[in-house]
Design a protein around this motif. Sequence first.
Motif, PDB file in Angstrom:
ATOM      1  N   GLY A 191      64.380  35.675  38.563  1.00 51.56           N
ATOM      2  CA  GLY A 191      64.877  37.013  38.232  1.00 51.56           C
ATOM      3  C   GLY A 191      65.262  37.149  36.771  1.00 51.56           C
ATOM      4  O   GLY A 191      65.153  36.206  35.973  1.00 51.56           O
ATOM      5  N   PHE A 192      65.734  38.324  36.405  1.00 48.61           N
ATOM      6  CA  PHE A 192      66.092  38.654  35.017  1.00 48.61           C
ATOM      7  C   PHE A 192      67.376  37.938  34.639  1.00 48.61           C
ATOM      8  O   PHE A 192      68.372  37.985  35.366  1.00 48.61           O
ATOM      9  CB  PHE A 192      66.259  40.168  34.887  1.00 48.61           C
ATOM     10  CG  PHE A 192      66.444  40.629  33.484  1.00 48.61           C
ATOM     11  CD1 PHE A 192      65.427  40.514  32.545  1.00 48.61           C
ATOM     12  CD2 PHE A 192      67.634  41.209  33.077  1.00 48.61           C
ATOM     13  CE1 PHE A 192      65.592  40.944  31.235  1.00 48.61           C
ATOM     14  CE2 PHE A 192      67.813  41.647  31.768  1.00 48.61           C
ATOM     15  CZ  PHE A 192      66.777  41.522  30.859  1.00 48.61           C
ATOM     16  N   GLU A 193      67.369  37.261  33.518  1.00 39.91           N
ATOM     17  CA  GLU A 193      68.500  36.389  33.166  1.00 39.91           C
ATOM     18  C   GLU A 193      69.490  37.007  32.197  1.00 39.91           C
ATOM     19  O   GLU A 193      70.610  36.523  32.079  1.00 39.91           O
ATOM     20  CB  GLU A 193      67.952  35.107  32.524  1.00 39.91           C
ATOM     21  CG  GLU A 193      67.050  34.317  33.438  1.00 39.91           C
ATOM     22  CD  GLU A 193      66.382  33.193  32.673  1.00 39.91           C
ATOM     23  OE1 GLU A 193      66.821  32.033  32.818  1.00 39.91           O
ATOM     24  OE2 GLU A 193      65.428  33.467  31.924  1.00 39.91           O
ATOM     25  N   ASN A 194      69.089  37.993  31.432  1.00 44.03           N
ATOM     26  CA  ASN A 194      69.900  38.410  30.296  1.00 44.03           C
ATOM     27  C   ASN A 194      70.910  39.494  30.672  1.00 44.03           C
ATOM     28  O   ASN A 194      70.532  40.454  31.297  1.00 44.03           O
ATOM     29  CB  ASN A 194      68.990  38.923  29.180  1.00 44.03           C
ATOM     30  CG  ASN A 194      68.025  37.832  28.734  1.00 44.03           C
ATOM     31  OD1 ASN A 194      68.448  36.720  28.506  1.00 44.03           O
ATOM     32  ND2 ASN A 194      66.760  38.138  28.672  1.00 44.03           N
TER      33      ASN A 194
ATOM     34  N   ARG B  39      65.223  25.407  25.055  1.00 40.38           N
ATOM     35  CA  ARG B  39      64.817  26.806  25.169  1.00 40.38           C
ATOM     36  C   ARG B  39      65.771  27.682  24.361  1.00 40.38           C
ATOM     37  O   ARG B  39      66.963  27.745  24.636  1.00 40.38           O
ATOM     38  CB  ARG B  39      64.845  27.198  26.644  1.00 40.38           C
ATOM     39  CG  ARG B  39      64.364  28.587  26.940  1.00 40.38           C
ATOM     40  CD  ARG B  39      64.372  28.785  28.450  1.00 40.38           C
ATOM     41  NE  ARG B  39      64.074  30.165  28.791  1.00 40.38           N
ATOM     42  CZ  ARG B  39      64.638  30.814  29.789  1.00 40.38           C
ATOM     43  NH1 ARG B  39      65.526  30.206  30.553  1.00 40.38           N
ATOM     44  NH2 ARG B  39      64.319  32.064  30.048  1.00 40.38           N
ATOM     45  N   GLY B  40      65.263  28.348  23.339  1.00 45.72           N
ATOM     46  CA  GLY B  40      66.116  29.079  22.419  1.00 45.72           C
ATOM     47  C   GLY B  40      66.602  30.412  22.950  1.00 45.72           C
ATOM     48  O   GLY B  40      66.000  31.005  23.851  1.00 45.72           O
ATOM     49  N   TYR B  41      67.699  30.882  22.373  1.00 46.45           N
ATOM     50  CA  TYR B  41      68.232  32.197  22.726  1.00 46.45           C
ATOM     51  C   TYR B  41      69.115  32.719  21.606  1.00 46.45           C
ATOM     52  O   TYR B  41      69.546  31.972  20.725  1.00 46.45           O
ATOM     53  CB  TYR B  41      69.009  32.159  24.041  1.00 46.45           C
ATOM     54  CG  TYR B  41      70.057  31.084  24.134  1.00 46.45           C
ATOM     55  CD1 TYR B  41      71.320  31.261  23.573  1.00 46.45           C
ATOM     56  CD2 TYR B  41      69.794  29.893  24.807  1.00 46.45           C
ATOM     57  CE1 TYR B  41      72.289  30.271  23.671  1.00 46.45           C
ATOM     58  CE2 TYR B  41      70.757  28.898  24.899  1.00 46.45           C
ATOM     59  CZ  TYR B  41      71.997  29.090  24.331  1.00 46.45           C
ATOM     60  OH  TYR B  41      72.949  28.116  24.421  1.00 46.45           O
TER      61      TYR B  41
ATOM     62  N   ARG C  92      73.408  37.335  26.238  1.00 45.57           N
ATOM     63  CA  ARG C  92      72.505  36.278  25.803  1.00 45.57           C
ATOM     64  C   ARG C  92      71.074  36.752  26.044  1.00 45.57           C
ATOM     65  O   ARG C  92      70.771  37.297  27.108  1.00 45.57           O
ATOM     66  CB  ARG C  92      72.754  34.994  26.590  1.00 45.57           C
ATOM     67  CG  ARG C  92      71.786  33.860  26.253  1.00 45.57           C
ATOM     68  CD  ARG C  92      71.989  32.650  27.143  1.00 45.57           C
ATOM     69  NE  ARG C  92      73.365  32.148  27.082  1.00 45.57           N
ATOM     70  CZ  ARG C  92      73.727  30.930  27.476  1.00 45.57           C
ATOM     71  NH1 ARG C  92      72.817  30.096  27.947  1.00 45.57           N
ATOM     72  NH2 ARG C  92      74.979  30.560  27.422  1.00 45.57           N
ATOM     73  N   PHE C  93      70.219  36.548  25.042  1.00 47.28           N
ATOM     74  CA  PHE C  93      68.811  36.930  25.170  1.00 47.28           C
ATOM     75  C   PHE C  93      67.940  35.703  24.903  1.00 47.28           C
ATOM     76  O   PHE C  93      67.959  35.147  23.809  1.00 47.28           O
ATOM     77  CB  PHE C  93      68.453  38.040  24.176  1.00 47.28           C
ATOM     78  CG  PHE C  93      66.988  38.407  24.201  1.00 47.28           C
ATOM     79  CD1 PHE C  93      66.501  39.299  25.135  1.00 47.28           C
ATOM     80  CD2 PHE C  93      66.101  37.848  23.292  1.00 47.28           C
ATOM     81  CE1 PHE C  93      65.158  39.622  25.179  1.00 47.28           C
ATOM     82  CE2 PHE C  93      64.748  38.170  23.319  1.00 47.28           C
ATOM     83  CZ  PHE C  93      64.274  39.059  24.259  1.00 47.28           C
ATOM     84  N   TYR C  94      67.205  35.269  25.922  1.00 51.88           N
ATOM     85  CA  TYR C  94      66.321  34.120  25.761  1.00 51.88           C
ATOM     86  C   TYR C  94      65.063  34.527  25.007  1.00 51.88           C
ATOM     87  O   TYR C  94      64.439  35.545  25.314  1.00 51.88           O
ATOM     88  CB  TYR C  94      65.936  33.551  27.123  1.00 51.88           C
ATOM     89  CG  TYR C  94      67.048  32.779  27.781  1.00 51.88           C
ATOM     90  CD1 TYR C  94      67.285  31.443  27.451  1.00 51.88           C
ATOM     91  CD2 TYR C  94      67.883  33.381  28.720  1.00 51.88           C
ATOM     92  CE1 TYR C  94      68.317  30.740  28.048  1.00 51.88           C
ATOM     93  CE2 TYR C  94      68.912  32.687  29.325  1.00 51.88           C
ATOM     94  CZ  TYR C  94      69.125  31.360  28.980  1.00 51.88           C
ATOM     95  OH  TYR C  94      70.137  30.657  29.568  1.00 51.88           O
ATOM     96  N   THR C  95      64.677  33.719  24.009  1.00 51.87           N
ATOM     97  CA  THR C  95      63.470  34.009  23.236  1.00 51.87           C
ATOM     98  C   THR C  95      62.223  33.424  23.875  1.00 51.87           C
ATOM     99  O   THR C  95      61.110  33.714  23.437  1.00 51.87           O
ATOM    100  CB  THR C  95      63.614  33.450  21.806  1.00 51.87           C
ATOM    101  OG1 THR C  95      63.892  32.045  21.874  1.00 51.87           O
ATOM    102  CG2 THR C  95      64.747  34.160  21.068  1.00 51.87           C
ATOM    103  N   VAL C  96      62.420  32.604  24.890  1.00 47.87           N
ATOM    104  CA  VAL C  96      61.309  32.049  25.663  1.00 47.87           C
ATOM    105  C   VAL C  96      61.509  32.470  27.112  1.00 47.87           C
ATOM    106  O   VAL C  96      62.583  32.268  27.666  1.00 47.87           O
ATOM    107  CB  VAL C  96      61.268  30.509  25.559  1.00 47.87           C
ATOM    108  CG1 VAL C  96      60.157  29.941  26.440  1.00 47.87           C
ATOM    109  CG2 VAL C  96      61.069  30.073  24.112  1.00 47.87           C
TER     110      VAL C  96
END
Length: 216
Positions: A213-216, A186-188, A202-206
């Motif tokens: 919940g919100f991960e970034n 899973r890319g970020y 970190r921002f996940y692209t997927v």
Amino acid sequence: STPEQRRVDAAIDHARLVAADNEQGNWLSYGRTYDEKRFSPLTQINDKNAHQLGLAWHFNTQHNRGLEGTPIVINGVMYASGNWSVVYALDAKTGEMLWTFDPQVDKSWAVHACCDVVNRGVAVWNGKVYVGTLDGRLVAIDAGTGEQVWQTQTFDKSKPYTITGAVRVVKGKVLIGNGGAEYGVRGYVMAYDAETGEQAWRFYTVPGNPADGFEN
């Protein structure tokens, strides 16, 4: 040039990158400008005399794999990356090697790279050169001497991630993504403090699991 002069020349900041068109003889970042025009405004070489061009010098990286990086050029010094994430500083006029930095990538990590052990470019900021390594490290190198300033591991090495992309620096944050989607990871995109290597975000692209919940 001396190591100290190279550090001074490599004191790239946000203002210089925004005004990259004012430094026509330099190539300060990937794509040359923040909007990646990839176009030099220099006019000495044009469609009337391009046929007169010839080889001025060449440099042997001692590797026989693909070269896909865009060099950075600052006041006569060329910073380029090659196979296995090795970084070179060269005299842009003569091709003389000023220093080389080998991050000693574990060659077995190549099994996770879909498209060769290439590296597509470095970034320069405040006297340092930054490279993302195939095995996931972000490394800051002293632009004067080629010595490591800091490094940080950007991904979980239990998964088949790689980094071959060019690094960017924006307002003191070093930005880098990764590869490996063809193997199911899973890319970020991540940002690190350019001076310390500390992770900023970190921002996940997927998207992930909404229940988590919100991960970034």
